[in-house]
Design an enzyme around this catalytic site. Structure first.
Site, PDB file in Angstrom:
ATOM      1  N   THR A 157       0.840  -1.151   0.006  1.00 52.90           N
ATOM      2  CA  THR A 157      -0.104  -0.077  -0.088  1.00 52.90           C
ATOM      3  C   THR A 157       0.723   1.272  -0.037  1.00 52.90           C
ATOM      4  OG1 THR A 157      -1.932   1.129   0.890  1.00 52.90           O
ATOM      5  CG2 THR A 157      -0.165   0.331   2.527  1.00 52.90           C
ATOM      6  N   HIS A 158       0.266   2.191  -0.487  1.00 51.00           N
ATOM      7  CA  HIS A 158       0.720   3.707  -0.517  1.00 51.00           C
ATOM      8  C   HIS A 158       0.124   4.651   0.383  1.00 51.00           C
ATOM      9  CE1 HIS A 158       3.876   2.656  -3.574  1.00 51.00           C
ATOM     10  NE2 HIS A 158       2.782   3.053  -4.811  1.00 51.00           N
ATOM     11  N   ARG A 179      13.098   6.727   1.086  1.00 49.60           N
ATOM     12  CA  ARG A 179      14.246   6.876  -0.008  1.00 49.60           C
ATOM     13  C   ARG A 179      14.317   8.449   0.201  1.00 49.60           C
ATOM     14  NH1 ARG A 179      13.463   5.359  -6.433  1.00 49.60           N
ATOM     15  NH2 ARG A 179      15.589   5.568  -7.046  1.00 49.60           N
ATOM     16  N   SER A 187      11.840   9.679  -9.806  1.00 50.86           N
ATOM     17  CA  SER A 187      11.400   8.677 -10.153  1.00 50.86           C
ATOM     18  C   SER A 187       9.923   8.640 -10.206  1.00 50.86           C
ATOM     19  CB  SER A 187      11.720   7.640  -9.332  1.00 50.86           C
ATOM     20  OG  SER A 187      11.291   6.149  -9.450  1.00 50.86           O
ATOM     21  N   PHE A 300       8.751   0.575 -16.064  1.00 46.51           N
ATOM     22  CA  PHE A 300       8.442   0.615 -14.734  1.00 46.51           C
ATOM     23  C   PHE A 300       9.927   0.318 -13.855  1.00 46.51           C
ATOM     24  CE2 PHE A 300       6.884  -0.903 -10.624  1.00 46.51           C
ATOM     25  CZ  PHE A 300       5.822  -0.048 -10.333  1.00 46.51           C
ATOM     26  N   LYS A 303      17.201   2.295 -13.736  1.00 47.73           N
ATOM     27  CA  LYS A 303      18.334   2.002 -12.812  1.00 47.73           C
ATOM     28  C   LYS A 303      18.272   1.822 -11.264  1.00 47.73           C
ATOM     29  CE  LYS A 303      21.392   4.447 -16.252  1.00 47.73           C
ATOM     30  NZ  LYS A 303      22.352   5.556 -16.573  1.00 47.73           N
TER      31      LYS A 303
END
Length: 341
Positions: A157-158, A179, A187, A300, A303
């Site tokens: 989930t977000h 992150r 991203s 999707f 790197k």
């Protein structure tokens, strides 16, 4: 209108709504804010909000919670492999990740898109109806996939803590991956251009402006992160930093292994470490991705390089995110990796 979570739905100011209309083609059906906290969503969130709040978690569940583009898919694959495929011989490993580890929140973000799983004729809808003829897709295809997936369920989930069950941490384990916000911005911008269900049409600087102004879906970023960070002493939450996972994956995998109380062998851990290129996230459905962006800038997976923002963001945008970070981390202790003094 109030939700079960206690949040109140507030319409956007004209200026905010106008920018959403200009920059996010698929969001033209409307965007809302939830107060308190300022959570930002597309209008279809209202349809599913109370269902998310009422979702019944089990003690055996592992919930992967992140702000978008913070290493979610990587974490899902690690945990699913540990718990369902430690010997790399599970035939279900070839299934799309959204089937093996369903995203709890996907129904609202796909609502009204070409791949809307609630709409007859779309591949997701028809596949779901064939597999579960006694279920109603309008109740949420991904909500029900999360409910029906095999135990132990690895759910993604977000959504933040405050929009989910208040007993979540007392019920199951949560892995929260975070992150560097500058890499997240890069991203998430690519992701928002790639996916037709978002279809971001603005510039990278436009996207950064939305990011720091908390007008991106699933934001505000810092509120999302702090809700998890402030619970870090709870035994059922494990916080990972994307940069640590990139720098020393084996050490971080061992930490997850310990948190989940697993009993994998050294050989199985080493298999987990082996390099795997897995683009099988959503299946091969071209309804979802913008092929022009896919061919130009990648799909999707890209790197995933730590610090790649230096090659993608202007100095002005980097400074803007750094100032925003400094302001929002003043009250956080020094162990928080992204704090700027």
């Amino acid at each position: 209108m109030s939700l079960k979570s206690g949040h109140r739905i507030v319409p956007l100011l004209f200026e905010e709504a106008e920018k959403q209309y200009q920059h996010f083609h698929r969001y033209r059906t409307g965007t809302i804010r939830l107060d308190p906290d300022g959570w930002f969503f597309t209008t279809p969130f209202i349809i599913f909000a109370d269902k998310y709040y009422d979702f019944k978690f089990k003690p055996s569940d592992v919930l992967i919670m992140t702000y978008p583009k913070s290493g979610t898919t990587w974490t899902q694959e690690i945990v699913w492999t540990m718990m369902h495929n430690p010997n790399f011989n599970n035939p279900k490993a070839t299934l799309p990740l959204l089937v093996r580890s369903p995203p709890l929140h996907f129904d609202f973000i796909m609502y009204g898109s070409a791949a809307d799983p609630t709409a007859p004729g779309t591949s997701l809808h028809d596949t779901f109806v064939q597999a579960h003829p006694n279920r109603n897709p309008k109740d949420g295809v991904f909500l029900q996939l999360a409910e029906l997936t095999e135990d132990p369920r690895i759910i993604k989930t977000h959504l933040p803590f405050s929009l989910l069950s208040p007993s979540l941490l007392e019920t199951c384990k949560v892995i929260y991956m975070t992150r560097d916000p500058k890499d997240v911005a890069v991203s998430y911008c690519h992701h928002s251009k790639l996916l037709k269900m978002i279809n971001f049409l603005g510039s990278t600087s436009d996207f950064v402006e939305h990011f720091v102004n908390d007008t991106l879906v699933y934001g505000p970023f810092w509120t999302h992160l702090k809700e998890a960070w402030n619970k870090r002493s709870h035994p059922n939450i494990h916080i990972c930093f994307y940069e640590d996972m990139k720098a020393n994956p084996k050490e971080e995998i061992l930490r997850i292994h310990k948190f989940l109380d697993l009993d994998l062998t050294e050989s199985q851990i080493n298999k987990e470490m082996s390099k795997r290129e897995d683009d099988n996230i959503m299946g091969s459905d071209n309804e979802i991705m913008n092929t022009k962006i896919l061919n130009k800038d990648g799909g999707f997976f890209r790197k995933g390089v730590t610090g790649d923002y230096k090659n993608k963001l202007s100095e002005e945008d980097i400074q803007k995110i750094n100032e925003w970070t400094k302001e929002n981390t003043r009250d956080m202790d020094d162990e928080f990796k992204y704090k700027i003094k």
